[in-house]
Design a protein around this motif. Structure first.
Motif, PDB file in Angstrom:
ATOM      1  N   ALA A  40       0.848  -1.181   0.000  1.00 30.05           N
ATOM      2  CA  ALA A  40       0.000   0.000   0.000  1.00 30.05           C
ATOM      3  C   ALA A  40       0.890   1.239   0.000  1.00 30.05           C
ATOM      4  O   ALA A  40       2.058   1.178   0.413  1.00 30.05           O
ATOM      5  N   LYS A  43       3.661   2.195   2.694  1.00 33.10           N
ATOM      6  CA  LYS A  43       3.870   1.039   3.564  1.00 33.10           C
ATOM      7  C   LYS A  43       4.832   0.048   2.924  1.00 33.10           C
ATOM      8  O   LYS A  43       5.074   0.084   1.721  1.00 33.10           O
ATOM      9  N   SER A  62      -4.634 -10.722   8.507  1.00 32.57           N
ATOM     10  CA  SER A  62      -5.538  -9.670   8.053  1.00 32.57           C
ATOM     11  C   SER A  62      -6.479 -10.129   6.948  1.00 32.57           C
ATOM     12  O   SER A  62      -7.492  -9.475   6.685  1.00 32.57           O
ATOM     13  N   LYS A  86     -12.116  -4.905   1.758  1.00 32.50           N
ATOM     14  CA  LYS A  86     -12.192  -3.707   2.584  1.00 32.50           C
ATOM     15  C   LYS A  86     -11.309  -2.618   1.966  1.00 32.50           C
ATOM     16  O   LYS A  86     -10.344  -2.928   1.251  1.00 32.50           O
ATOM     17  N   PRO A  87     -11.591  -1.367   2.268  1.00 39.42           N
ATOM     18  CA  PRO A  87     -10.737  -0.292   1.746  1.00 39.42           C
ATOM     19  C   PRO A  87      -9.265  -0.490   2.113  1.00 39.42           C
ATOM     20  O   PRO A  87      -8.383  -0.120   1.323  1.00 39.42           O
ATOM     21  N   GLU A  88      -9.004  -1.073   3.264  1.00 36.32           N
ATOM     22  CA  GLU A  88      -7.616  -1.285   3.676  1.00 36.32           C
ATOM     23  C   GLU A  88      -6.909  -2.377   2.880  1.00 36.32           C
ATOM     24  O   GLU A  88      -5.700  -2.590   3.050  1.00 36.32           O
ATOM     25  N   ASP A  89      -7.640  -3.072   2.023  1.00 29.95           N
ATOM     26  CA  ASP A  89      -7.013  -4.042   1.120  1.00 29.95           C
ATOM     27  C   ASP A  89      -6.450  -3.355  -0.124  1.00 29.95           C
ATOM     28  O   ASP A  89      -5.788  -4.005  -0.942  1.00 29.95           O
ATOM     29  N   THR A  90      -6.720  -2.077  -0.275  1.00 28.53           N
ATOM     30  CA  THR A  90      -6.209  -1.338  -1.424  1.00 28.53           C
ATOM     31  C   THR A  90      -4.681  -1.356  -1.429  1.00 28.53           C
ATOM     32  O   THR A  90      -4.038  -0.998  -0.447  1.00 28.53           O
ATOM     33  N   THR A 113      -8.036  -1.595  -5.964  1.00 28.64           N
ATOM     34  CA  THR A 113      -8.570  -0.454  -5.250  1.00 28.64           C
ATOM     35  C   THR A 113      -9.966  -0.791  -4.751  1.00 28.64           C
ATOM     36  O   THR A 113     -10.831  -1.187  -5.540  1.00 28.64           O
TER      37      THR A 113
END
Length: 116
Positions: A40, A43, A62, A86-90, A113
């Motif tokens: 990401a 990160k 996760s 989930k958005p955090e998988d973007t 995304t």
């Protein structure tokens, strides 16, 4: 020369699904482990899932329960089925394999995304 070609990335709404695929070709010798990693923005690249030539799998905490990895080392293809996104998988998702000599090969990456 070894080449990895990824496909299946894109834009999806939260809760949706995507399937990523990777095909390796060239002078591969034999595959020991196949996997998917992601990075990401801002990160470090992290492991998502791996599968060995004998079919043993590992999943990051996760994504456990939402993602599944499958593959055929003889056919040098593997996939990542992603559900309940989930958005955090973007992230940019990379496929990778390690051959029997311990050499790693990476794909070019495909963008996933997830919109809220």
């Amino acid at each position: 020369q070894v080449q990895l070609v990824e496909s299946g990335g894109g834009l999806v709404q939260a809760g949706g699904s995507l399937r990523l695929s990777c095909v390796a070709s060239g002078t591969i010798f034999s595959i020991s482990t196949m996997g998917w990693y992601r990075q990401a923005p801002g990160k470090r690249r992290e492991l998502v899932a791996t599968i060995t030539h004998s079919g043993d799998t590992t999943l990051a905490d996760s994504v456990r329960g939402r993602f599944a990895i499958s593959g055929d080392s003889a056919k040098t293809t593997w996939s990542l089925q992603m559900s309940s996104l989930k958005p955090e998988d973007t992230a940019v998702y990379y496929c990778k394999f390690r051959n029997s000599y311990g050499v790693d090969y990476w794909g070019q990456g495909t963008q996933v995304t997830v919109s809220a």
